[in-house]
Design an enzyme around this catalytic site. Structure first.
Site, PDB file in Angstrom:
ATOM      1  N   TYR A   1       0.847  -1.203   0.000  1.00 22.44           N
ATOM      2  CA  TYR A   1       0.000   0.000   0.000  1.00 22.44           C
ATOM      3  C   TYR A   1       0.878   1.247   0.000  1.00 22.44           C
ATOM      4  O   TYR A   1       1.784   1.377   0.822  1.00 22.44           O
ATOM      5  CB  TYR A   1      -0.900   0.023   1.244  1.00 22.44           C
ATOM      6  CG  TYR A   1      -1.808   1.235   1.277  1.00 22.44           C
ATOM      7  CD1 TYR A   1      -2.848   1.360   0.360  1.00 22.44           C
ATOM      8  CD2 TYR A   1      -1.613   2.264   2.196  1.00 22.44           C
ATOM      9  CE1 TYR A   1      -3.674   2.479   0.363  1.00 22.44           C
ATOM     10  CE2 TYR A   1      -2.436   3.392   2.206  1.00 22.44           C
ATOM     11  CZ  TYR A   1      -3.466   3.482   1.279  1.00 22.44           C
ATOM     12  OH  TYR A   1      -4.282   4.591   1.277  1.00 22.44           O
TER      13      TYR A   1
ATOM     14  N   ASP B   1       9.365   4.347   0.201  1.00 23.28           N
ATOM     15  CA  ASP B   1       8.156   4.946   0.775  1.00 23.28           C
ATOM     16  C   ASP B   1       8.274   4.837   2.301  1.00 23.28           C
ATOM     17  O   ASP B   1       8.063   3.770   2.882  1.00 23.28           O
ATOM     18  CB  ASP B   1       6.912   4.213   0.260  1.00 23.28           C
ATOM     19  CG  ASP B   1       5.630   4.851   0.805  1.00 23.28           C
ATOM     20  OD1 ASP B   1       5.736   5.814   1.584  1.00 23.28           O
ATOM     21  OD2 ASP B   1       4.538   4.377   0.437  1.00 23.28           O
TER      22      ASP B   1
ATOM     23  N   LYS C   1       2.862  11.353   7.818  1.00 22.91           N
ATOM     24  CA  LYS C   1       2.496  10.930   9.187  1.00 22.91           C
ATOM     25  C   LYS C   1       3.268  11.675  10.274  1.00 22.91           C
ATOM     26  O   LYS C   1       2.957  12.805  10.565  1.00 22.91           O
ATOM     27  CB  LYS C   1       2.650   9.412   9.309  1.00 22.91           C
ATOM     28  CG  LYS C   1       1.738   8.686   8.283  1.00 22.91           C
ATOM     29  CD  LYS C   1       1.243   7.375   8.760  1.00 22.91           C
ATOM     30  CE  LYS C   1       0.590   6.569   7.675  1.00 22.91           C
ATOM     31  NZ  LYS C   1      -0.834   6.429   7.760  1.00 22.91           N
TER      32      LYS C   1
HETATM   33  C1  LIG Z   1       3.355   3.255   3.191  1.00 22.62           C
HETATM   34  C2  LIG Z   1       2.302   4.283   2.958  1.00 22.62           C
HETATM   35  N1  LIG Z   1       2.402   5.085   1.875  1.00 22.62           N
HETATM   36  C3  LIG Z   1       1.498   6.047   1.620  1.00 22.62           C
HETATM   37  C4  LIG Z   1       0.417   6.240   2.445  1.00 22.62           C
HETATM   38  C5  LIG Z   1      -0.586   7.315   2.143  1.00 22.62           C
HETATM   39  O1  LIG Z   1      -0.483   8.336   3.076  1.00 22.62           O
HETATM   40  P1  LIG Z   1      -1.744   9.330   3.317  1.00 22.62           P
HETATM   41  O2  LIG Z   1      -2.801   8.519   3.998  1.00 22.62           O
HETATM   42  O3  LIG Z   1      -1.174  10.414   4.177  1.00 22.62           O
HETATM   43  O4  LIG Z   1      -2.156   9.808   1.970  1.00 22.62           O
HETATM   44  C6  LIG Z   1       0.263   5.433   3.583  1.00 22.62           C
HETATM   45  C7  LIG Z   1      -0.869   5.624   4.500  1.00 22.62           C
HETATM   46  O5  LIG Z   1      -1.103   4.899   5.426  1.00 22.62           O
HETATM   47  C8  LIG Z   1       1.234   4.431   3.844  1.00 22.62           C
HETATM   48  O6  LIG Z   1       1.122   3.625   4.902  1.00 22.62           O
END
Ligand SMILES: Cc1ncc(COP(=O)(O)O)c(C=O)c1O
Length: 420
Positions: free
Chosen positions: A125, A226, A253
């Site tokens: 994800y 990421d 986050k």
């Molecule tokens: C690994 C990862 N990338 C991207 C995102 C997307 O972040 P956002 O919810 O701030 O758009 C998340 C969200 O949980 C994530 O866990």
């Protein structure tokens, strides 16, 4: 709101509990019941709720105005902090979510390399950008070959998106080598999360991430880490915690201190695509980018996250995962505990866990997790309804961690849980 919800990751049948307030590692709901929070807004609150210094800094900032068509200086400080801590980050640009940060990193890689395809791992994800949402959680009948997974899109995504995404199997080095080589002249980037939540935080096998680094460098493909969720693993971030030096990273986050945030960072060369004083290649706007409220909260939070603070939190994480393992052993359950630092996932299965497909039956859709979530809520613990997943925050001590383990043990007992 359709389904009474505006964020699928917090949906809970028949309806969610509504929060009234939070303080430290505890949340009080609309009915006045207090629980220990092991989700922390899906890992974004590393200091817990309403941390007094963050709250005071934000209150001071709010009284001075919340958004301007001018920078305010806190943005520079937060950018400098990130560049000083993360070894591969020379430059940073801010946005408002992790999804945006991932999108910007991918656009930067495309503009930098002049190529358009990306590679990502099946099940991982990375937010809501179309390209990374490919094969984010495909059903077994959509998987295709194990060594060459299908690119699966959801309705609402044009089929052309699937054609531009090469889906890789996590931890399967030979298959990845072949897939990357097949598409090497078209791949702009390979995006990875060193401990991907969508793949149950199954750790990379020894040498796997190093292989990704070498293979991408050999073919001129940018490696994007990421770090949106995993950044909380260490003072220097997630890629560093796994000994990897990517070209670009996406952050969010915890760096927003409880406010909406995102950032893309990386080498000066790769980041130059955003430089309007040079040869601008990727236009990047955003009304609330680096707004002073978010960056003030982020800055105060990150300053409190000293090396010692990370060390203490990560030691608590080790203690917690160990306690969970012992509880499962004592109950005779073949469960497995994944995670690192302040992050954990418990898998209620004895299957050999290697990649997304090995989680079969225990993906986030398994109804047992919703039932467990309700049991845990009754016992004063907040955990994800999509898995025994969560994180620690700095106000926690062994007392809260022991309470979680006891609540999980009695919840499994109450459900008369038997592994598949
Ligand atoms: C690994 C990862 N990338 C991207 C995102 C997307 O972040 P956002 O919810 O701030 O758009 C998340 C969200 O949980 C994530 O866990």
């Amino acid at each position: 709101m359709p389904g009474g919800n505006t964020r699928h990751s917090i949906a809970l049948a028949p309806y969610p509990i509504y929060a009234a307030s939070g303080c430290g590692c505890r949340v009080t709901d609309a009915e006045g019941d207090q629980r220990i929070d092991f989700l922390n807004n899906y890992t974004s609150l590393i200091l817990g709720h309403a941390e007094p210094k963050v709250t005071a800094a934000v209150q001071r900032r709010v009284a001075l105005g919340t958004a301007f068509t001018m920078p305010t200086g806190e943005d520079v400080e937060l950018a400098e902090l990130l560049a000083a801590r993360v070894p591969y980050v020379d430059q940073v640009r801010f946005c408002n979510s992790g999804s945006e940060a991932v999108m910007l990193a991918i656009k930067a890689a495309r503009a930098f390399t002049g190529r358009h395809k990306i590679a990502k791992f099946e099940g991982a994800y990375h937010g809501v950008y179309d390209y990374v949402a490919v094969s984010e959680g495909p059903n077994a009948d959509e998987w295709g070959e194990a060594d060459a997974p299908n690119s699966v899109t959801e309705r609402g995504t044009p089929p052309s998106v699937a054609e531009d995404v090469v889906v890789l199997p996590w931890n399967r080095l030979d298959a990845c080598r072949k897939r990357i080589a097949q598409h090497r002249d078209e791949l702009a980037a390979l995006i990875f999360d060193p401990m991907p939540l969508g793949i149950g935080m199954i750790a990379p096998l020894p040498g796997f991430l190093e292989f990704l680094r070498e293979e991408t460098a050999r073919h001129g493909i940018l490696l994007i880490a990421d770090e949106v969720l995993n950044f909380r693993l260490s003072y220097h971030g997630a890629a560093h915690a796994f000994g990897i030096q990517p070209d670009l990273g996406s952050f969010a986050k915890i760096i927003g201190g409880g406010f909406p945030v995102g950032a893309v960072g990386g080498s000066r060369q790769a980041m130059s695509v955003f430089d309007h004083t040079g040869r601008l290649k990727v236009h990047h706007g955003g009304t609330f980018n680096a707004n002073p409220v978010t960056v003030t909260a982020g800055l105060e939070t990150m300053k409190q996250m000293t090396r010692e603070a990370y060390e203490r939190l990560n030691r608590l994480g080790d203690y917690f995962r160990d306690r969970l393992r012992r509880m499962f052993r004592d109950r005779g359950l073949p469960a497995q505990v994944c995670g690192k630092g302040s992050l954990f996932v418990a898998h209620l299965t004895g299957n050999d866990l290697v990649d997304f497909r090995s989680l079969r039956g225990f993906s986030r859709n398994n109804p047992v997790y919703g039932d467990l979530c309700h049991q845990m809520l009754q016992r004063g613990i907040i955990v994800s309804p999509r898995g025994v997943f969560g994180c620690l925050s700095t106000p926690m001590t062994e007392i809260e961690l022991d309470a979680f383990v006891e609540a999980l043990s009695s919840s499994l007992e109450a459900l008369d849980f038997r592994p598949l």
